[in-house]
Motif scaffolding. Structure first.
Motif, PDB file in Angstrom:
ATOM      1  N   ALA A 119       1.095  -1.001   0.505  1.00 37.20           N
ATOM      2  CA  ALA A 119      -0.250   0.182  -0.054  1.00 37.20           C
ATOM      3  C   ALA A 119       1.243   1.333  -0.107  1.00 37.20           C
ATOM      4  CB  ALA A 119      -0.778   0.650   1.263  1.00 37.20           C
ATOM      5  N   TYR A 120       1.657   1.600   0.892  1.00 36.87           N
ATOM      6  CA  TYR A 120       2.887   2.538   0.926  1.00 36.87           C
ATOM      7  C   TYR A 120       3.516   2.688  -0.215  1.00 36.87           C
ATOM      8  CZ  TYR A 120       6.827   5.745   2.459  1.00 36.87           C
ATOM      9  OH  TYR A 120       7.592   6.516   2.136  1.00 36.87           O
ATOM     10  N   LEU A 121       3.946   1.514  -0.559  1.00 34.58           N
ATOM     11  CA  LEU A 121       4.836   1.383  -2.462  1.00 34.58           C
ATOM     12  C   LEU A 121       3.965   2.317  -3.512  1.00 34.58           C
ATOM     13  CD1 LEU A 121       7.083  -1.453  -2.180  1.00 34.58           C
ATOM     14  CD2 LEU A 121       7.510   0.344  -1.910  1.00 34.58           C
ATOM     15  N   SER A 122       2.677   1.605  -3.274  1.00 39.76           N
ATOM     16  CA  SER A 122       1.869   2.461  -4.604  1.00 39.76           C
ATOM     17  C   SER A 122       0.924   4.064  -4.594  1.00 39.76           C
ATOM     18  CB  SER A 122       0.720   1.112  -4.895  1.00 39.76           C
ATOM     19  OG  SER A 122      -0.456   1.786  -3.183  1.00 39.76           O
ATOM     20  N   ARG A 123       1.771   4.171  -3.206  1.00 38.80           N
ATOM     21  CA  ARG A 123       1.141   6.130  -3.368  1.00 38.80           C
ATOM     22  C   ARG A 123       2.397   6.597  -2.657  1.00 38.80           C
ATOM     23  NH1 ARG A 123       0.502   4.151   1.875  1.00 38.80           N
ATOM     24  NH2 ARG A 123       1.339   5.957   3.737  1.00 38.80           N
ATOM     25  N   VAL A 124       3.586   5.958  -2.827  1.00 36.32           N
ATOM     26  CA  VAL A 124       4.636   6.669  -2.838  1.00 36.32           C
ATOM     27  C   VAL A 124       5.451   6.729  -3.764  1.00 36.32           C
ATOM     28  CG1 VAL A 124       6.544   7.614  -0.951  1.00 36.32           C
ATOM     29  CG2 VAL A 124       3.906   6.989  -0.392  1.00 36.32           C
ATOM     30  N   ARG A 125       6.500   6.873  -4.097  1.00 36.90           N
ATOM     31  CA  ARG A 125       7.399   7.024  -5.201  1.00 36.90           C
ATOM     32  C   ARG A 125       8.913   6.638  -4.181  1.00 36.90           C
ATOM     33  NH1 ARG A 125       9.997  10.992  -9.412  1.00 36.90           N
ATOM     34  NH2 ARG A 125      11.169   9.199 -10.975  1.00 36.90           N
ATOM     35  N   LEU A 126       9.826   6.061  -4.438  1.00 32.21           N
ATOM     36  CA  LEU A 126      10.781   6.248  -4.006  1.00 32.21           C
ATOM     37  C   LEU A 126      12.155   6.762  -4.531  1.00 32.21           C
ATOM     38  CD1 LEU A 126       9.819   3.662  -1.515  1.00 32.21           C
ATOM     39  CD2 LEU A 126      10.050   5.724  -0.857  1.00 32.21           C
ATOM     40  N   PRO A 127      12.762   6.808  -4.298  1.00 28.68           N
ATOM     41  CA  PRO A 127      13.487   7.860  -2.705  1.00 28.68           C
ATOM     42  C   PRO A 127      12.555   9.027  -2.999  1.00 28.68           C
ATOM     43  CG  PRO A 127      14.982   8.103  -4.379  1.00 28.68           C
ATOM     44  CD  PRO A 127      13.849   7.101  -5.557  1.00 28.68           C
ATOM     45  N   ARG A 128      12.518   9.568  -2.023  1.00 29.06           N
ATOM     46  CA  ARG A 128      11.387  10.836  -1.703  1.00 29.06           C
ATOM     47  C   ARG A 128      12.485  12.141  -1.890  1.00 29.06           C
ATOM     48  NH1 ARG A 128       6.769  10.502   1.325  1.00 29.06           N
ATOM     49  NH2 ARG A 128       5.837  12.045   0.451  1.00 29.06           N
ATOM     50  N   VAL A 129      13.892  11.926  -1.728  1.00 30.59           N
ATOM     51  CA  VAL A 129      14.902  13.422  -1.914  1.00 30.59           C
ATOM     52  C   VAL A 129      15.880  12.746  -2.962  1.00 30.59           C
ATOM     53  CG1 VAL A 129      14.608  13.325   0.581  1.00 30.59           C
ATOM     54  CG2 VAL A 129      16.336  12.195  -0.220  1.00 30.59           C
ATOM     55  N   SER A 130      16.488  13.598  -3.835  1.00 35.16           N
ATOM     56  CA  SER A 130      17.132  13.474  -4.800  1.00 35.16           C
ATOM     57  C   SER A 130      18.982  13.631  -4.084  1.00 35.16           C
ATOM     58  CB  SER A 130      17.209  14.376  -5.157  1.00 35.16           C
ATOM     59  OG  SER A 130      17.781  15.981  -4.796  1.00 35.16           O
ATOM     60  N   VAL A 131      19.671  12.927  -4.949  1.00 32.90           N
ATOM     61  CA  VAL A 131      21.011  12.904  -4.681  1.00 32.90           C
ATOM     62  C   VAL A 131      21.321  14.016  -4.844  1.00 32.90           C
ATOM     63  CG1 VAL A 131      22.961  12.967  -6.208  1.00 32.90           C
ATOM     64  CG2 VAL A 131      21.768  10.936  -6.466  1.00 32.90           C
ATOM     65  N   GLU A 132      20.991  15.655  -5.341  1.00 31.99           N
ATOM     66  CA  GLU A 132      21.624  16.847  -4.812  1.00 31.99           C
ATOM     67  C   GLU A 132      20.708  17.191  -3.837  1.00 31.99           C
ATOM     68  OE1 GLU A 132      21.008  15.361  -9.440  1.00 31.99           O
ATOM     69  OE2 GLU A 132      19.327  15.436  -7.657  1.00 31.99           O
ATOM     70  N   GLN A 133      20.252  16.845  -3.405  1.00 33.20           N
ATOM     71  CA  GLN A 133      19.321  17.153  -1.737  1.00 33.20           C
ATOM     72  C   GLN A 133      20.239  16.533  -0.954  1.00 33.20           C
ATOM     73  OE1 GLN A 133      15.306  15.799  -3.033  1.00 33.20           O
ATOM     74  NE2 GLN A 133      14.800  17.792  -2.953  1.00 33.20           N
ATOM     75  N   MET A 134      20.607  15.144  -0.830  1.00 27.62           N
ATOM     76  CA  MET A 134      21.416  14.803  -0.264  1.00 27.62           C
ATOM     77  C   MET A 134      22.925  15.466  -0.803  1.00 27.62           C
ATOM     78  SD  MET A 134      20.496  10.971  -0.632  1.00 27.62           S
ATOM     79  CE  MET A 134      21.620  10.316   0.121  1.00 27.62           C
ATOM     80  N   SER A 135      23.462  15.584  -0.524  1.00 28.51           N
ATOM     81  CA  SER A 135      24.166  16.460  -1.290  1.00 28.51           C
ATOM     82  C   SER A 135      24.104  17.947  -0.824  1.00 28.51           C
ATOM     83  CB  SER A 135      25.102  16.823  -2.786  1.00 28.51           C
ATOM     84  OG  SER A 135      25.125  15.271  -3.083  1.00 28.51           O
ATOM     85  N   ALA A 136      22.951  18.464  -0.974  1.00 31.79           N
ATOM     86  CA  ALA A 136      22.986  19.790   0.019  1.00 31.79           C
ATOM     87  C   ALA A 136      23.147  20.102   1.482  1.00 31.79           C
ATOM     88  CB  ALA A 136      22.004  20.257  -0.435  1.00 31.79           C
ATOM     89  N   SER A 137      23.237  18.651   1.616  1.00 36.10           N
ATOM     90  CA  SER A 137      23.357  18.491   3.536  1.00 36.10           C
ATOM     91  C   SER A 137      24.774  18.473   3.760  1.00 36.10           C
ATOM     92  CB  SER A 137      22.210  17.175   3.704  1.00 36.10           C
ATOM     93  OG  SER A 137      21.030  17.195   3.759  1.00 36.10           O
ATOM     94  N   PHE A 138      25.673  18.475   2.966  1.00 35.37           N
ATOM     95  CA  PHE A 138      26.774  17.811   3.218  1.00 35.37           C
ATOM     96  C   PHE A 138      27.338  19.221   3.491  1.00 35.37           C
ATOM     97  CE2 PHE A 138      28.123  14.327   0.358  1.00 35.37           C
ATOM     98  CZ  PHE A 138      27.373  13.462   1.939  1.00 35.37           C
ATOM     99  N   VAL A 139      27.143  20.868   3.094  1.00 34.39           N
ATOM    100  CA  VAL A 139      27.248  21.714   2.745  1.00 34.39           C
ATOM    101  C   VAL A 139      26.745  22.989   4.226  1.00 34.39           C
ATOM    102  CG1 VAL A 139      27.373  24.135   1.342  1.00 34.39           C
ATOM    103  CG2 VAL A 139      27.637  22.351   0.179  1.00 34.39           C
ATOM    104  N   ARG A 140      25.518  22.190   4.478  1.00 39.47           N
ATOM    105  CA  ARG A 140      24.795  22.422   4.933  1.00 39.47           C
ATOM    106  C   ARG A 140      25.775  22.195   6.901  1.00 39.47           C
ATOM    107  NH1 ARG A 140      19.239  23.643   3.248  1.00 39.47           N
ATOM    108  NH2 ARG A 140      19.155  24.378   5.699  1.00 39.47           N
ATOM    109  N   LEU A 141      25.807  20.324   6.552  1.00 37.63           N
ATOM    110  CA  LEU A 141      26.779  20.139   8.167  1.00 37.63           C
ATOM    111  C   LEU A 141      27.749  21.308   7.812  1.00 37.63           C
ATOM    112  CD1 LEU A 141      27.000  17.933   9.535  1.00 37.63           C
ATOM    113  CD2 LEU A 141      27.509  16.359   8.048  1.00 37.63           C
ATOM    114  N   GLU A 142      28.563  21.214   7.539  1.00 37.38           N
ATOM    115  CA  GLU A 142      30.180  21.798   7.520  1.00 37.38           C
ATOM    116  C   GLU A 142      29.696  23.182   8.326  1.00 37.38           C
ATOM    117  OE1 GLU A 142      33.996  23.214   5.085  1.00 37.38           O
ATOM    118  OE2 GLU A 142      32.367  22.602   3.838  1.00 37.38           O
ATOM    119  N   ARG A 143      29.003  23.619   7.691  1.00 40.25           N
ATOM    120  CA  ARG A 143      28.432  24.990   8.331  1.00 40.25           C
ATOM    121  C   ARG A 143      28.200  24.450   9.468  1.00 40.25           C
ATOM    122  NH1 ARG A 143      23.823  26.697   5.080  1.00 40.25           N
ATOM    123  NH2 ARG A 143      25.288  26.888   3.600  1.00 40.25           N
TER     124      ARG A 143
END
Length: 147
Positions: A119-143
């Motif tokens: 049921a979850y898989l039928s209504r939600v497209r995975l992954p919910r975040v992108s590589v770009e969004q995950m990579s943006a977390s590195f800049v924010r983590l360093e800051r």
């Protein structure tokens, strides 16, 4: 599974200090989907739980309870999100840290391979975040680690 990695010129202990504090997760979230309610303590052990609110642009905010499934001080933190009062769905968020030339080798992963709820898989497209969004977390983590 999505995995992103980089080297951050900050000691692992300083980076891990940010990651283990749930209150700072919205500060480092490159997807802009998280907010974390006040009053939560830093993660210190396997088995702990912390709460976040998630809001994707296409929907209403909803709470998740993150179950800590891996904890190695200054090296590894992983959790499985779940709906309140429900077992985890099988999505794993993971951060790893290792000494490297020039700083700390950091990786972040989102693994949804254990999700079996049709049921979850039928209504939600995975992954919910992108590589770009995950990579943006590195800049924010360093800051965040430098602040």
């Amino acid at each position: 599974m999505l995995r992103v990695a980089t080297t951050i010129p900050v000691p692992a202990a300083a980076l891990f200090e940010v990651i283990r504090d749930p209150l700072r997760h919205s500060e480092i979230d490159g997807s802009g989907t998280l907010s974390v309610p006040a009053g939560q303590l830093p993660i210190t052990a396997l088995g702990q739980r912390f709460v976040a609110q998630v809001r994707f642009p296409s929907g209403a905010a909803y709470p998740v309870v993150d179950h800590v499934v891996a904890f190695e001080l200054d090296r590894l933190l992983a959790w499985l999100p779940a709906n309140p009062d429900a077992p985890p769905l099988g999505i794993r968020g993971e951060w790893t840290f290792a000494e490297a030339a020039g700083g700390t080798a950091v990786s972040q992963a989102c693994d949804w391979s254990a999700v079996t709820d049709t049921a979850y898989l039928s209504r939600v497209r995975l992954p919910r975040v992108s590589v770009e969004q995950m990579s943006a977390s590195f800049v924010r983590l360093e800051r965040a680690a430098r602040s």
